[in-house]
Enzyme design. Structure first.
Site, mmCIF file in Angstrom:
data_model
loop_
_atom_site.group_PDB
_atom_site.id
_atom_site.type_symbol
_atom_site.label_atom_id
_atom_site.label_comp_id
_atom_site.label_asym_id
_atom_site.label_seq_id
_atom_site.Cartn_x
_atom_site.Cartn_y
_atom_site.Cartn_z
ATOM 1 N N GLY A 1 -4.708 -25.983 -25.374
ATOM 2 C CA GLY A 1 -6.007 -26.603 -25.433
ATOM 3 C C GLY A 1 -7.023 -25.730 -24.746
ATOM 4 O O GLY A 1 -6.654 -24.766 -24.071
ATOM 5 N N ASP A 2 -8.273 -26.075 -24.949
ATOM 6 C CA ASP A 2 -9.350 -25.332 -24.316
ATOM 7 C C ASP A 2 -9.754 -26.103 -23.059
ATOM 8 O O ASP A 2 -10.084 -27.289 -23.140
ATOM 9 C CB ASP A 2 -10.520 -25.230 -25.307
ATOM 10 C CG ASP A 2 -11.634 -24.362 -24.771
ATOM 11 O OD1 ASP A 2 -12.159 -23.549 -25.534
ATOM 12 O OD2 ASP A 2 -11.974 -24.506 -23.573
ATOM 13 N N ARG B 1 -6.426 -18.166 -10.396
ATOM 14 C CA ARG B 1 -7.218 -17.045 -10.914
ATOM 15 C C ARG B 1 -7.947 -17.437 -12.200
ATOM 16 O O ARG B 1 -7.977 -16.685 -13.169
ATOM 17 C CB ARG B 1 -6.325 -15.815 -11.137
ATOM 18 C CG ARG B 1 -5.842 -15.208 -9.808
ATOM 19 C CD ARG B 1 -4.799 -14.135 -10.018
ATOM 20 N NE ARG B 1 -5.285 -13.063 -10.846
ATOM 21 C CZ ARG B 1 -5.745 -11.901 -10.391
ATOM 22 N NH1 ARG B 1 -5.793 -11.673 -9.101
ATOM 23 N NH2 ARG B 1 -6.152 -10.973 -11.217
ATOM 24 N N ASP C 1 3.101 11.608 20.115
ATOM 25 C CA ASP C 1 3.385 10.589 19.106
ATOM 26 C C ASP C 1 4.187 9.456 19.733
ATOM 27 O O ASP C 1 5.176 9.694 20.423
ATOM 28 C CB ASP C 1 4.177 11.178 17.940
ATOM 29 C CG ASP C 1 4.250 10.177 16.798
ATOM 30 O OD1 ASP C 1 3.181 9.771 16.314
ATOM 31 O OD2 ASP C 1 5.354 9.767 16.415
ATOM 32 N N ASP D 1 -2.710 -23.969 -21.649
ATOM 33 C CA ASP D 1 -3.516 -22.763 -21.889
ATOM 34 C C ASP D 1 -3.956 -22.750 -23.352
ATOM 35 O O ASP D 1 -3.637 -23.679 -24.114
ATOM 36 C CB ASP D 1 -2.720 -21.493 -21.527
ATOM 37 C CG ASP D 1 -3.644 -20.373 -21.032
ATOM 38 O OD1 ASP D 1 -4.729 -20.203 -21.614
ATOM 39 O OD2 ASP D 1 -3.280 -19.694 -20.058
HETATM 40 C C1 LIG Z 1 3.190 0.327 22.028
HETATM 41 C C2 LIG Z 1 1.744 0.705 22.269
HETATM 42 C C3 LIG Z 1 1.131 1.707 21.532
HETATM 43 N N1 LIG Z 1 -0.182 2.033 21.741
HETATM 44 C C4 LIG Z 1 -0.849 3.071 20.953
HETATM 45 C C5 LIG Z 1 -0.726 4.475 21.525
HETATM 46 C C6 LIG Z 1 -1.084 5.338 20.347
HETATM 47 O O1 LIG Z 1 -2.505 5.535 20.316
HETATM 48 C C7 LIG Z 1 -0.670 4.503 19.148
HETATM 49 C C8 LIG Z 1 0.536 5.106 18.435
HETATM 50 O O2 LIG Z 1 0.112 5.922 17.400
HETATM 51 P P1 LIG Z 1 0.221 7.496 17.409
HETATM 52 O O3 LIG Z 1 0.426 7.922 15.996
HETATM 53 O O4 LIG Z 1 1.186 7.966 18.428
HETATM 54 O O5 LIG Z 1 -1.227 7.951 17.915
HETATM 55 P P2 LIG Z 1 -2.647 7.699 17.285
HETATM 56 O O6 LIG Z 1 -2.575 7.543 15.803
HETATM 57 O O7 LIG Z 1 -3.329 6.600 18.045
HETATM 58 O O8 LIG Z 1 -3.382 9.057 17.637
HETATM 59 P P3 LIG Z 1 -3.012 10.539 17.128
HETATM 60 O O9 LIG Z 1 -1.990 10.453 16.020
HETATM 61 O O10 LIG Z 1 -4.323 11.104 16.681
HETATM 62 O O11 LIG Z 1 -2.465 11.197 18.339
HETATM 63 O O12 LIG Z 1 -0.279 3.229 19.663
HETATM 64 C C9 LIG Z 1 -0.930 1.353 22.708
HETATM 65 O O13 LIG Z 1 -2.128 1.629 22.869
HETATM 66 N N2 LIG Z 1 -0.328 0.389 23.456
HETATM 67 C C10 LIG Z 1 0.982 0.017 23.284
HETATM 68 O O14 LIG Z 1 1.467 -0.892 24.004
#
Ligand SMILES: Cc1cn([C@H]2C[C@H](O)[C@@H](COP(=O)(O)OP(=O)(O)OP(=O)(O)O)O2)c(=O)[nH]c1=O
Length: 660
Positions: A552-553, A569, A88, A543
């Site tokens: 008004g319309d 919108r 991670d 409105d």
């Molecule tokens: C800071 C940085 C991050 N990253 C990427 C690495 C990781 O893939 C991602 C961080 O998210 P992670 O949650 O670590 O990984 P992921 O979601 O890609 O994959 P999984 O959870 O299935 O393991 O960011 C880059 O590719 N380059 C960079 O410079």
């Protein structure tokens, strides 16, 4: 560390990368590792406040990712891996943890926070060693570590930021950038391992494998062989009901190794003793498993907190061939999310309607029973709803209630998430409750007739309420026929204008206009935002008589004089024919140099919100959303030569058209 022997220790083993990250796949493939990819289903939603330091959060997330795959594979893939690798990556700046941005606006917030500053990138890696015992049960041992790299960003101009965001690169990356590609241009310097930033600290990983496979911790004192999460700790994750482990003679001697002695392939990690001198596989090792899994168990089920995870047993019939996993898990995840989208919406609507967020604003930290009591609802239903809200990021679950009804101090209590505080509490200035009520009461029933709307190309009120609505008297018949309906619609429009108003008012510099008229301006909340942004601007709201005094319309009545006409919108409610009629009227009222500000959700072929909103307009009014170039064309046909478009990344975008 000798590289080749480290990687070669894994040859012949079923190595699994529990990650969908293409970067991790590439880094490990490049060094000749042979492995399968089984992305983790673990949701990265651990409560960050439970961790003392950001790296602890990353380590626990990596552990849970790896463990989820290690536990799933014997059942879903009918094979037990030898080693599962989870990782991670997080970015931390100003004490904040940045993960992957959820949308462009989020990427913008992240990158502007990183601009001109040094930040830290932390990748945590967890390695789970799985061992299938003779009785088919599986023991797991885990080791983890994290690596930190400092990265300094240059000052980023707005243009650079948006160009980078529009490249699409930030979206699947922690902190919203990829140092290995375009994002490299934003970086002044780094201090530490480059590959760690990209998502996998290869050097540290090899050292860890070296520790696991090339050093025999048995001969070491525990202090040396235990590998800690800041570099060198091995936790033993044992199956608590594994009697064979417990009954092994080796467990009776607290100073002997773990009972798992499985010949040459047995992991040295399984032999690690704990500090207290007990075997890692005795009863108390279960405490380690529980503490390791505490966060994910907490997420599964309130009643499951503290109860042991069932033993994992491989059930592969001996004669069944291995099933190759060809499912693209990301695609599957996406389809599952889409299939469940309607449930998520209804959870949001129901919790809002029951005023769960208002209750937890005034009384944060209630247990499920207290919420149920306050809502006068069933305990079972309330607990399910609260847990669904937690899973959707609307509420946060915390441990340790001190309320009167809580049985113990470890009971689960609930609080509003930051998102709920901002958008779901009725007293918040950016509360969306009004719009939510409109979606629930009016739009939701219409969407159950989407198929008919698509077949017939008309609104679906006749099917829902038995009422035929034509474009002749759209608003009177649909929204303003009864006070309750009128107020509901006005609340909806008011809440959207409250959230989108500041972005609309500042999308262009409107300071040269002295008078503005908001056509169909309803409660005046957009007019209010404009007047706030431009103190020299006097804004009139025009409105229907049932809505405002200056009435008004739009189609029938004379428009008040103004330099700037606002159509927020409004055009999306109408067919092209009616839009032409309205623009022609506005154009007639304009003098050269005066302008019209069209505030609409612009279809752009990528975002789902405008596309879904277009279906919603079909079913409500028989109108539709349009692209920026469609509006440009329409406006040019009515003498507005200079047309400019601004995307706000909010509910609505803005088109400013100046009369020739
Ligand atoms: C800071 C940085 C991050 N990253 C990427 C690495 C990781 O893939 C991602 C961080 O998210 P992670 O949650 O670590 O990984 P992921 O979601 O890609 O994959 P999984 O959870 O299935 O393991 O960011 C880059 O590719 N380059 C960079 O410079």
């Amino acid at each position: 560390m000798v590289l080749n022997p480290v990687i070669s220790k894994l040859s012949g083993k079923l190595v699994v990368l529990a990650s969908a990250s293409p970067r991790r796949l590439e880094i490990l493939t490049n060094v000749g590792l042979r492995f399968e990819v089984v992305p983790s289903w673990f949701k990265e939603t651990l409560d960050k406040s439970l961790f003392k330091a950001p790296h602890e959060y990353a380590v626990e997330t990596a552990r849970q990712k790896a463990l989820e795959v290690a536990r799933r594979m014997p059942f879903k893939h009918l094979k037990t891996p030898d080693i599962v690798i989870g990782a991670d990556t997080i970015v931390t700046v100003d004490g904040l943890i940045l993960e992957k941005p959820v949308d462009k606006a989020d990427a913008y917030r992240m990158l502007s926070r990183l601009s001109g500053k040094e930040h830290s990138v932390c990748t945590a890696v967890a390695i789970v060693l799985c061992h299938q015992q003779e009785n088919e049960e599986i023991d797991y041992q885990m080791t983890d570590f994290y690596e930190e790299t400092k990265v300094k960003f240059a000052d980023l101009s707005e243009t650079m930021l948006w160009e980078y965001i529009d490249s699409g690169e930030p979206m699947d990356k922690a902190g919203g950038y990829g140092i290995q590609a375009l994002g490299g241009m934003l970086v002044e310097y780094i201090q530490g391992d480059f590959l760690n930033v990209v998502g996998f600290p290869l050097n540290r990983f090899c050292k860890q494998l070296d520790l696991i496979y090339n050093h025999d911790p048995v001969s070491n004192d525990v202090e040396h062989s235990v590998i800690s999460s800041n570099g060198s700790l091995t936790n033993s994750i044992a199956n608590p009901s594994s009697n064979s482990s417990l009954s092994s003679p080796t467990t009776s001697n607290p100073h002997t190794d773990s009972p798992i002695q499985n010949g040459p392939s047995a992991s040295p990690a399984s032999k690690v003793k704990r500090k207290d001198g007990q075997s890692a596989l005795d009863d108390s090792s279960w405490a380690l498993v529980n503490s390791l899994s505490k966060c994910s168990e907490g997420q599964e089920n309130v009643s499951a907190v503290g109860s042991p995870v069932p033993p994992v047993t491989s059930r592969r019939p001996m004669n069944l061939p291995y099933v190759v996993d060809n499912v693209h898990t990301d695609d599957l995840k996406r389809v599952m999310e889409l299939m469940d989208g309607f449930k998520a919406s209804k959870v949001l609507f129901t919790a809002s309607k029951l005023r769960v967020f208002d209750l937890l604003e005034t009384r944060p930290g209630l247990v499920g029973a207290e919420v149920a009591q306050a809502l006068e609802a069933s305990l079972k239903g309330t607990e399910c709803l609260l847990e669904a809200c937690v899973s959707l990021g609307l509420l946060e679950r915390k441990q340790g209630g001190s309320s009167l009804l809580s049985i113990s101090h470890q009971e689960v209590v609930y609080e509003n998430s930051r998102l709920a505080q901002r958008f779901l509490q009725s007293d918040s200035p950016s509360s969306l409750l009004g719009y939510m009520e409109h979606c629930d009461e009016l739009v939701w029933p219409l969407f159950s007739h989407l198929e008919s709307a698509v077949r017939e190309g008309t609104n679906q009120h006749a099917k829902v309420s038995g009422k035929t609505i034509t474009t002749n008297n759209l608003f009177q018949d649909l929204y303003y026929f009864r006070d309750a309906q009128k107020l509901q619609f006005m609340r909806a429009m008011h809440s959207i204008a409250g959230v989108a108003g500041p972005a609309v008012a500042t999308a262009f510099d409107l300071s040269r206009f002295k008078t503005a008229c908001d056509l169909g301006g309803c409660t005046g909340s957009m007019a209010h935002e404009l007047a706030k942004a431009y103190p020299g601007l006097s804004v009139t709201v025009f409105d229907l008589p049932s809505v405002v005094e200056m009435s008004g319309d739009l189609f029938k009545d004379k428009l008040p004089k103004a330099d700037l006409y606002i159509l927020a919108r409004v055009l999306h409610d109408w067919t092209d024919e009616k839009v032409h009629a309205l623009l022609s009227k506005v154009s007639d009222a304009c003098t050269p140099g005066s302008a019209v500000l069209v505030v609409e959700t612009l279809l752009d072929g990528t975002r789902s919100y405008p596309a879904l909103q277009s279906l919603s307009m079909l079913m409500q009014t028989m109108g539709k959303e349009r692209t920026g170039s469609q509006y440009t064309q329409l406006l040019r046909q009515h003498g507005f030569g200079d047309v400019r478009i601004a995307h706000t990344w909010n509910f609505v975008d803005v088109v400013l058209a100046i009369k020739n």
